[in-house]
Every structure is written in structure tokens, then in C-alpha cells.
Design a protein around this motif. Structure first.
Motif, PDB file in Angstrom:
ATOM      1  N   UNK B  48       0.825  -1.215   0.000  1.00  0.00           N
ATOM      2  CA  UNK B  48       0.000   0.000   0.000  1.00  0.00           C
ATOM      3  C   UNK B  48       0.853   1.256   0.000  1.00  0.00           C
ATOM      4  N   UNK B  79       0.032   0.269 -10.948  1.00  0.00           N
ATOM      5  CA  UNK B  79      -1.364  -0.160 -10.820  1.00  0.00           C
ATOM      6  C   UNK B  79      -1.473  -1.367  -9.923  1.00  0.00           C
ATOM      7  N   UNK B  80      -2.663  -1.539  -9.365  1.00  0.00           N
ATOM      8  CA  UNK B  80      -2.846  -2.558  -8.341  1.00  0.00           C
ATOM      9  C   UNK B  80      -3.932  -3.545  -8.734  1.00  0.00           C
ATOM     10  N   UNK B  82      -6.337  -5.738  -6.668  1.00  0.00           N
ATOM     11  CA  UNK B  82      -6.695  -5.822  -5.250  1.00  0.00           C
ATOM     12  C   UNK B  82      -7.113  -7.226  -4.865  1.00  0.00           C
ATOM     13  N   UNK B  83      -7.006  -7.448  -3.554  1.00  0.00           N
ATOM     14  CA  UNK B  83      -7.254  -8.774  -2.998  1.00  0.00           C
ATOM     15  C   UNK B  83      -8.599  -9.345  -3.436  1.00  0.00           C
ATOM     16  N   UNK B  84      -9.673  -8.516  -3.259  1.00  0.00           N
ATOM     17  CA  UNK B  84     -10.974  -9.039  -3.682  1.00  0.00           C
ATOM     18  C   UNK B  84     -11.390  -8.406  -5.000  1.00  0.00           C
ATOM     19  N   UNK B  86     -11.961  -5.778  -6.350  1.00  0.00           N
ATOM     20  CA  UNK B  86     -12.460  -4.399  -6.354  1.00  0.00           C
ATOM     21  C   UNK B  86     -12.894  -3.951  -7.742  1.00  0.00           C
ATOM     22  N   UNK B  87     -13.608  -4.823  -8.437  1.00  0.00           N
ATOM     23  CA  UNK B  87     -14.160  -4.424  -9.737  1.00  0.00           C
ATOM     24  C   UNK B  87     -15.352  -3.503  -9.502  1.00  0.00           C
ATOM     25  N   UNK B  88     -15.671  -2.699 -10.503  1.00  0.00           N
ATOM     26  CA  UNK B  88     -16.798  -1.780 -10.341  1.00  0.00           C
ATOM     27  C   UNK B  88     -18.082  -2.476 -10.793  1.00  0.00           C
ATOM     28  N   UNK B 140     -13.334 -12.953 -12.909  1.00  0.00           N
ATOM     29  CA  UNK B 140     -13.230 -11.639 -12.283  1.00  0.00           C
ATOM     30  C   UNK B 140     -11.772 -11.278 -12.058  1.00  0.00           C
ATOM     31  N   UNK B 147      -7.655  -4.849 -16.128  1.00  0.00           N
ATOM     32  CA  UNK B 147      -7.962  -3.460 -15.819  1.00  0.00           C
ATOM     33  C   UNK B 147      -6.708  -2.711 -15.354  1.00  0.00           C
ATOM     34  N   UNK B 148      -5.844  -3.418 -14.624  1.00  0.00           N
ATOM     35  CA  UNK B 148      -4.618  -2.785 -14.158  1.00  0.00           C
ATOM     36  C   UNK B 148      -3.590  -2.691 -15.283  1.00  0.00           C
TER      37      UNK B 148
END
Lengths: 656, 346
Positions: B48, B79-80, B82-84, B86-88, B140, B147-148
Motif C-alpha cells: 500500500x 497499478x494494483x 486488489x485482494x478481492x 475491487x471491480x466496479x 473476475x 484493468x490494471x
């Protein structure tokens, strides 16, 4: 077993929907009766959209609901954002505090807000009105927004706010691009919830509204004093139909959607409960939109209204001297106690404004006690009020009224001498009589063949008509009848006399079918009872709808009541208020008023313009000898006596 | 090779608790680096800080030689994933991937091309219009990676991205991620608590514990030459015993002296003795210094996992041959198999 459960279900449904069904049916009734369907008409709907007070209150309600719910949504959403980022323990505490207003009784919220506003009123010149109402509504709306938005944060994917920043969005843009769409359903349902809570709030609005901002629920409440007008049935029917339509559309759409995807259906069932609520809110919003639309269409000339002739006044010059001062007066009157253009009447407030350039803020109450409480709270300042006799004497005693300058009210000369210097205002310094009436006995000629002359108060004790007798459901009016029989003064404070009257009332109980107030209209109209005491003006209206009803003022005497115009202390525009009073004493105005209300007029000019038939009508205008010798006006009783009478009344109604 | 990211004396405390204890770390360009450690070791915090979501209390975060402590995340060329994920949820697959490009206001044509490329890279061509909620976990995951990566970052941060996937899918994705990293030639900084994952994919493994970096090295080095008992235990299971280094190449534990290959610990020093389960062979008890009773035997596919109890220790042994439960066995290992480590502080 299956049959039984089906029966049970249908009973429940009947219980829920019969009242609504009845209301809808009677919204199309040609008469005001709530028990006899005498024909089909759309009149009430037309009238609804011509009732200035209802439309104005509806407008107020919508303005306040929109402002309050928008503000509450913004505040609540921001609060939810903050709370959602707090630590676990702080979050729990803050949520508890936020939820208190929800569980707190509304009356407490209302009173405390009123006290707060009164506190600031004195110091910061805060006027009770839109501002106080909007603040109050925001106060009780915010928790609902927070409550609706918070779960959305909990359900939200973690990190999506960071993900948006990671992909190049600044913090604010990230919020609007990815967080906002996620919490939007919560924000929206919070908004709708707030909006509808604001829309139908009565208690808090009652305490925080001023002279200028009466909302729809308060107006409707004040209209119920005499009788729920079928216009209200019409209004409720429109609301119900729109809600129903929206529900059906929504359900059909939902059904289609669910049959499309079973997976979605599973998800759906979890959310359905909250969705129902949202649907309801959406529906109510739709109602308002439709009402506004309907209002616009109708006022734009969907229906032609006959414009009555202009009112003639004696001395037009008198009325123009305040024209350029941009004055607004606040008038606080009984519900449905001044013609405002309904049923082709003149709109007297509008006439007054046209004549004088003085604007009128008009709001309404349902009881003398409500008026008293509102004035005592000091929350709103009124310029003209119309209390009844005993309340006037109480207000004089408690120094709540301003002495009038009769030079400013030249039309006082029209007030009949017999209504001048009444006992409740011995020097006629504080009040100008507005209407008057007497109490008599309504009878149903189908159920009795007694001659009118023979009907006196003791008929209400007649064993022959056991269970066909109705009685007033308030102590003062009921005691008065017993006192008339016993030959006591209606204003006695002698406890022995009161006890004797109570004993008489107790004796009567076994013959009484029910203690009622305005249900008397329906019960008598439907032929359920033979005799009932009631007020003369209302009885005259009732008799127009029901041929089998008659009305007698007992020869032995009765109670005479007077409602009179007064100016309360704290009035801001005394001169304009007196001008308004003078205007209502114009013979033509007084005639309109008498016509509209159905009560008798104390105005000699108006009286002379009445048809001879009416002038000679013994019910509306008993002769002077009778009024002087046989009638007594209520005076204010001491608190002690009031309490004693109340206790006796409770004893009568609850005792075996 | 150049260092692309450097952390110099980076410290973070939260509520008085030390999360990162002045760590120093250099990450070279185009490297696959894995931060490995148990939960609470500070690996996600480190990520982070590099991503810009957290500011260190002290120390410098360097990116291509420039200090970026005060650069907000949306201005970093990082770019990251994320663990879960974090898609929109309110955007479809295409729009999720296109998000960063739209923020940069690229032309519609270019967005189409680049998103198309990415979908191809993560094997999701044809999924453009799909709703995020209707995708499987693996799909996902791929969208999140696409996306990243579509932003062509110099460094891709991955926070336990495979944690939610089942074993088989995880293995597949490990290979795919590694391939992607190599073909795109960008730096991956990968956070995991799964040592096997770390060893499989990484060029460099950074083992962390309690806000400290214990060891940095290639997977083989970390496995074979763990710096201390914790690393040894975390990188594959181990038998860790208390011992005394009597002198160079002679250690005493379990009441016996053993020859070993380590030196430089001084004389009569307390040490940790680490012996890997697969380095132990079972022998007839007669000739062995250490004897024990077989308590359990579990079949693990390639080998059997056995627990053998001796007087003061419970041994873990991997062997292709199973012993009889409750039978007495001897425990045998060579001097090469004994790893001597300094006792950890605390």
C-alpha cells in the motif's frame, strides 16, 4: 384446515381493504353522507382541485418535503460516508445516537424542536414558518437517510474507491464515479423515505409550523372538526389509485424479470422487503406528481368555474390606506369556516387582498384548545383569530388579547345589539361576533311521531326510545343539557349542582346508544337513532340531505354559542387586522359567510339581505325574547371546575 | 539492472503498534518480487505504501530514483490488482477495463484496441458486454488484472490476487501471471502468504515477519539456506530443535553430538538446528543415536508424512516408504542435512 386458513386470509384482507373501498365509494357520493349512497358524482374531485386551502397546503407540503428531503439526503449521505470510515466502536456509538430520533416519540421531537425555535425566535428573530418546518423535517429525515445508505457501504466491494484512484482518478472524482453508483440505491431510498415522511408528518409539523406554512395533514385535520369532507375521500382515492397502479406496474415488471432469470429471483427475494418500502415511497412521490399535474390542468381551465360577482363594500376608500405598505396578515380560523371560492362562493381572502393590497396567510385549527395551545406556545404570531365565547373570556382573563380600536371597525355598527357587550367580553373591547348558533335536538320523523312542540330535552331520557338516543361526546355540552333540565346555570361552579347533573347523565346512560360527535350526521341520516342533540347550523345542512330529519330548539331553553373575531397579543399588524375584521363585517361578506357555514349571522346588514323565509326560520333565528330569556352562553370555568367536570364525565362514561 | 522501487528506512506505526520497522528494500526493474509472510507481517502495508494508499511515518519511498512519498496514488505509474478484485459492479467487463483509459481521455478507437488486446491477453475475448456479477471468480480475477495492465504501468502490484480461487485454478493462474510478467517485461510486486506460490513464480522472495524483512533472495537460496528457523519453517515445514554449537562443525542436540558442515558460530553457542523432513531417512533402530515410536502415517500422494515421537521431540518425516504405526524406528541424517541457525531475537 385449508379452508380455515383461506377464510382467515380473506378476513384479514377484508379488514385491510374494506375501509379503503368504502372511502372510494363515498368519494363519488352526491351528498356528504357517509352512510347513504345517494348518487354518483365527480363533484368532489372537481371541488378538491378548487379548494384553495387544500391546494395551498399541498403546495406548502411539497415545497417543505422537497427541500427537507434533498437537504437530509445530502447531509445523511455525507454523514454515512463519515460513519462508514470510523472505527468499529465509534461507529456503533454514533449509529446508536443517530437512531435515537427514529425511536424517539414524535411528540418529543416536535415539542423539543419547538422549544429550541422559540429560544432562537426571541434572540435571532427566527420566524416560525418554512425555515423552522424544513429544519424540523431535516432533523427527523436525516437518520432515515443514514440508515438507508449505511448498508450500501457495508455491501460495497472493499477497495473500489482506492481502485479508482489507482486507475488515475482524483479522490472527489473517484467518489462520484465508483462509490456514488454503488450507494445510489440507498441514497435514493433514503431520499424517498424522507420525502414521504415529510409529506405525511403531522405531529412535528404541528409544533413547528407558523402562521404562514400550514401543511396538508394539518389542514385535513382541522377540516375534520365538523365532518370529514368528501373532498378528502376524493384526495385519498386519488392517492390510493396511484399507489395501486405503481405497485401493479412494478410487480408485473418484477415478475417478468424474475421469470427471465431464476438466479436473479433468488437474489431478489432477499432484497424484496426493502424494495417494497421503496416501491411505496416511489408510489407516493408519483401521487404528488400526479396531483400537481392535475392541479395545473384544472387550474389552467380544465373546468369552467363561474366567477361570482365582486363584493360591494360601503366605503372603498377606507380599505386603500394600507395598500402600498406590503403587509401580510396571519389569520388563524376554524377549518371550513370561511368561504375561499369553494362551490362558487366568493373567495373572501382574495377579495380582501384585491381591495386592500394586504395579503392574507390563512391557516386552520380544529378546537379552541388547539388554538389556545398554539398561542400559549408563542411559536407563531397571528393577527386575527376566531375563538368561541368561553375561550374568549379565558383569553381576556389571561391577558392574551389586544383591545380593539372600534374606530377602525366602522362596520361594528352592523353587529346586532343583542350580541354586543356579551358576558364573555362585557365591554365589547376584544371581540367582534362572527357567527352564532344554538343547540337543539335532531329527530328522525320515521322513528317518532311526537309533535315538534312536545320535544324537549327530557326526550333524551325517554325510556320508549332506549337505544335510539345519541348523546354528545364531550363533558361541557352534555352537562349543559342535564343542567337545562335541572334549571341550573350552564356556568355553575357549584359542585353539588354539578354532581346532580352528573347523576342525571348517569341515569340517561342506559338509554344512550352511543356518545358521538360528528357521527351524529351519519347515524341520524341512516335512521339508526331517533334523537340526538346537535348544533343548529350543522343540523340545517343535514336536513338539506335528509328529508326525514327535523330539528327542534327546545322551548325550555338552550345553550347559545358565539364565535368572534379577536386580535391576539403579539399581532404584528393590528391596523390591518382590524381592517380585515371590518371587511368580514361588510353585510355582503357576512352573508357569504353565513351561507357557506350554515350558522347564523350576528350582522344586521346581512340578516336584512336574507330571504324572508330564512329570517323567520325559528331554528336559525329564534326570536329575541327566547334568546334573551331562555339561552345562556358558555363562560370559561375555573380549572378546578373543569377538572371536576372532567372527572365526573369519566365516571359517567366508564361507570356501570 | 536498475532499481525501480526502493524503500529506505520506511516505518509505519498504527495506534502505537509498529507495522513496519524501518525496512529497506530494493526492487529491480522487470523483476517478479514476492513479499511473503504470515498475516500481520506488514507485507500488504508495504504494498500500500508503494501504491500510495498509505504514507509512511518516516523513511523514503523512491520510484525510478525520485522520492514519491507525497505523490497521490492517481499520479503514480503503478497499478494494483486488489485482494478481492475491487471491480466496479455498475460497469460491464469492457467498461471496467476501459476505466483507466477513459480517465486519461484516450480516443474511443484507442480504448477499443487496447481493451481488446487486454481481453485477449487474459483470455476473455467476447466477454465485453458481460456483467461483472455474472462472472466466475477466476474470470473476475482476469478482469482485475486486465484493468490494471491496460494502463501499461511500470510496476504492477498484486495483493494476494489468487487467494479466493480453488487450488487447480490457482496453479493455472500462477503460470499465466508469470508468463504475462515475462512477456510484458514489467515489474510485478506480489503479496502472498503461500510459500509455494512464492517459490513457483518469483525471481526474488522477500520474507517478512512482524514488520521486519528477514531474508531477501532467490527462491532456491531461501529454501536451501534459510537465514533462521522462522524462514526455514515458513518456507516448507521443518524440524526445528534447540541445540548447542560446541565448536565449528560439531553440534549437540537431543543429548547427542553430531557432525555438521557449519562453522563460525563460536563455541558453546545456543543455536536452532533445522532438519527438513525430506532429508531424514528411517533406519533400523539398533544403530541410530535417535530412536522413536511412529505415531502416525499419512499418505500424501508422492510421499508419506510420518510423525515420530522421541523422548523430547516430535519429528516430521517425509519418505516414500511407509513405516508401521507404533513400531520403533531409528532417525538418520547426514552432516549436510543439518542446518545451524542463529537463535531469533524475541
Amino acid at each position: 384446515m385449508k379452508k380455515l386458513s383461506k377464510l382467515y386470509l380473506s378476513l384479514v384482507l377484508l379488514f385491510l381493504y374494506i375501509p379503503i373501498f368504502v372511502m372510494i365509494v363515498f368519494s363519488f357520493n352526491t351528498t356528504k353522507s357517509r352512510s347513504v349512497m345517494s348518487g354518483f358524482t365527480l363533484d368532489w374531485y372537481v371541488r378538491l382541485f378548487h379548494n384553495e386551502l387544500i391546494l395551498k397546503s399541498l403546495g406548502n407540503t411539497i415545497i417543505i418535503a422537497v427541500c427537507a428531503s434533498v437537504a437530509a439526503t445530502v447531509i445523511g449521505t455525507l454523514a454515512a460516508i463519515g460513519i462508514s470510515r470510523m472505527g468499529k466502536r465509534t461507529k456503533a456509538t454514533v449509529m446508536q445516537v443517530t437512531n435515537i430520533p427514529i425511536v424517539n416519540p414524535e411528540i418529543v421531537t416536535g415539542v423539543s424542536l419547538m422549544l429550541l425555535f422559540v429560544f432562537f425566535q426571541a434572540r435571532m428573530n427566527l420566524e416560525f414558518g418554512y425555515i423552522t418546518l424544513i429544519i424540523a423535517h431535516i432533523t427527523f429525515d436525516v437518520p432515515y437517510v443514514v440508515l438507508n445508505v449505511m448498508p450500501k457501504f457495508r455491501q460495497m466491494q472493499p477497495n473500489i474507491y482506492e481502485a479508482a484512484q489507482d486507475l488515475g482518478c482524483g479522490p472527489v472524482r473517484s467518489f462520484f464515479k465508483v462509490v456514488m453508483p454503488e450507494i445510489m440505491p440507498g441514497v435514493l431510498s433514503g431520499f424517498l423515505m424522507s420525502f414521504t415522511f415529510s409529506l405525511d408528518d403531522f405531529v412535528v409539523s404541528y409544533f413547528t409550523s407558523g402562521a404562514t406554512s400550514q401543511t396538508l395533514p394539518i389542514t385535513i385535520y382541522s377540516m375534520t372538526r365538523r365532518k370529514v369532507s368528501p373532498e378528502i375521500n376524493a384526495l385519498s382515492t386519488i392517492i390510493f389509485v396511484i399507489v395501486l397502479t405503481v405497485l401493479i406496474i412494478k410487480n408485473v415488471a418484477e415478475k417478468r424479470k424474475t421469470s427471465r432469470s431464476r438466479l436473479a429471483a433468488l437474489e431478489e427475494s432477499g432484497r424484496r422487503a426493502s424494495r417494497r418500502r421503496i416501491i411505496k415511497r416511489v408510489a407516493v412521490t408519483a401521487v404528488v406528481v400526479c396531483l400537481v399535474a392535475g392541479m395545473t390542468i384544472l387550474t389552467l381551465g380544465g373546468f369552467e368555474t363561474e366567477v361570482p360577482e365582486e363584493l360591494a363594500v360601503e366605503d372603498p376608500d377606507y380599505y386603500t390606506r394600507l395598500a402600498d405598505k406590503d403587509i401580510t396578515i396571519n389569520v388563524y380560523n376554524w377549518g371550513e369556516y370561511l368561504p375561499l371560492g369553494e362551490d362558487d362562493t366568493l373567495n373572501l381572502n382574495e377579495e380582501f387582498t384585491n381591495l386592500t393590497g394586504i395579503k392574507v396567510n390563512y391557516s386552520t385549527y380544529a378546537t379552541n384548545e388547539e388554538l389556545y395551545a398554539k398561542l400559549r406556545a408563542g411559536a407563531a404570531s397571528y393577527d386575527v383569530i376566531i375563538p368561541s365565547d368561553y375561550m374568549i373570556s379565558r383569553m381576556i382573563k389571561e391577558d392574551m388579547l389586544l383591545p380593539l380600536d372600534m374606530e377602525n371597525i366602522p362596520n361594528y355598527k352592523y353587529i346586532m345589539d343583542k350580541f354586543k357587550t356579551p358576558e364573555y367580553d362585557p365591554d365589547s373591547r376584544y371581540s367582534v361576533p362572527y357567527t352564532w348558533g344554538t343547540v337543539g335536538i335532531v329527530y328522525n320523523s320515521d322513528l317518532t311521531d311526537m309533535d315538534e312542540e312536545d320535544i324537549d330535552w327530557d326526550v333524551l331520557w325517554n325510556e320508549e326510545y332506549a337505544d335510539e338516543i345519541l348523546m354528545f361526546d364531550n363533558p361541557r355540552d352534555s352537562f349543559a343539557i342535564a343542567q337545562l333540565i335541572l334549571g341550573q346555570s350552564l356556568n355553575t361552579e357549584d359542585k353539588r349542582e354539578l354532581r346532580a347533573a352528573a347523576d342525571l347523565l348517569k341515569e340517561q346512560k342506559k338509554y344512550v346508544q352511543a356518545y358521538v360527535m360528528d357521527e351524529i350526521f351519519d347515524k341520524m341520516g341512516a335512521g339508526e337513532a331517533a334523537f340526538a342533540p346537535y348544533y343548529a347550523g350543522d343540523a340545517v345542512v343535514m336536513m338539506e340531505d335528509h328529508e326525514n330529519l327535523g330539528f327542534v330548539i327546545p322551548e325550555s331553553g338552550t345553550n347559545l354559542f358565539v364565535d368572534a373575531l379577536c386580535i391576539p397579543k403579539g399581532a404584528k399588524n393590528k391596523e390591518a387586522a382590524e381592517m380585515y375584521m371590518n371587511f368580514l363585517c361588510e353585510p355582503e361578506a357576512a352573508l357569504e359567510i353565513a351561507d357557506f357555514i350554515g350558522y347564523s349571522t350576528p350582522n344586521s346588514g346581512a340578516f336584512e339581505m336574507l330571504d324572508e323565509e330564512v329570517q323567520n326560520d325559528e331554528i336559525s333565528y329564534p326570536d329575541d325574547e327566547f334568546l334573551n330569556d331562555k339561552c345562556e352562553i358558555f363562560k370559561n370555568l375555573s380549572d378546578d371546575t373543569n377538572q371536576y367536570m372532567q372527572n365526573l364525565w369519566t365516571e359517567i362514561k366508564t361507570g356501570g | 539492472m536498475e532499481n525501480i522501487v526502493s524503500l529506505n528506512d520506511v516505518a509505519v506505526t498504527f495506534d502505537g503498534e509498529t507495522i513496519l520497522n524501518k525496512i529497506n528494500l530494493d526492487i529491480r526493474d522487470k523483476e517478479f518480487v514476492t513479499l511473503l509472510g504470515p498475516s500481520g507481517c506488514g507485507k500488504t502495508t508495504t504494498l500500500r505504501i508503494i501504491g500510495g494508499f498509505l504514507k509512511p511515518d518516516s523513511g523514503d519511498v523512491m520510484f525510478e530514483g525520485k522520492r514519491i512519498n507525497d505523490l497521490p496514488p492517481y499520479k503514480r505509474n503503478v497499478n494494483t490488482v486488489f485482494q478481492k478484485y475491487a471491480l466496479f459492479p455498475h460497469l460491464n467487463v469492457f467498461e471496467n477495463i476501459a476505466f483507466g483509459l477513459r480517465v486519461k481521455k484516450l480516443s474511443e478507437d484507442e480504448i477499443k484496441t487496447r481493451v481488446g488486446e487486454m481481453l485477449k491477453l487474459v483470455n476473455l475475448s467476447g466477454f465485453e458486454k458481460r456483467n461483472i456479477q455474472n462472472l466466475s471468480g477466476g474470470q473476475q480475477q482476469r478482469v482485475a488484472i486486465a484493468r490494471a495492465l491496460v494502463n501499461r504501468p511500470k510496476v504492477l502490484l498484486l495483493d494476494e490476487p489468487l487467494g479466493a480461487l480453488d487450488l487447480k485454478l490457482r496453479k493455472e493462474m500462477q503460470t499465466e501471471l508469470k508468463n504475462m510478467q515475462q512477456s510484458l517485461e514489467i515489474t510485478f510486486i506480489y503479496v502472498t502468504h503461500d510459500q509455494e506460490e512464492a517459490l513457483t513464480m518469483s525471481d526474488t522472495v522477500v520474507v517478512m515477519k512482524d514488520g521486519n524483512i528477514l531474508q531477501v533472495g532467490a527462491p532456491v537460496d531461501i529454501y536451501n539456506e534459510p537465514k533462521n528457523a522462522f524462514v526455514a519453517d515458513f518456507i516448507g515445514e521443518s524440524n526445528i530443535l534447540d541445540g548447542i554449537m560446541l565448536r565449528d562443525r560439531l553440534v549437540q542436540f537431543c543429548g547427542h553430538e553430531f557432525e555438521c558442515v557449519d562453522s563460525g558460530f563460536g563455541e558453546n553457542t545456543f543455536v536452532d538446528v533445522v532438519i527438513r523432513p525430506e532429508d531424514i531417512t528411517l533406519a533400523p533402530p539398533e544403530n541410530q543415536k535417535i530412536k522413536g515410536i511412529v505415531r502416525s502415517v499419512t499418505f500424501k500422494g508422492v510421499h508419506y508424512e510420518m510423525v515420530v515421537d522421541t523422548a523430547d521431540f516430535s519429528w516430521l518425516i517425509h519418505s516414500t516408504r511407509a513405516a508401521q504405526v507404533d513400531s520403533e524406528v531409528g532417525i538418520s541424517f547426514g552432516p549436510d542435512d543439518i542446518h545451524i541457525m542463529h537463535k531469533m531475537e524475541g
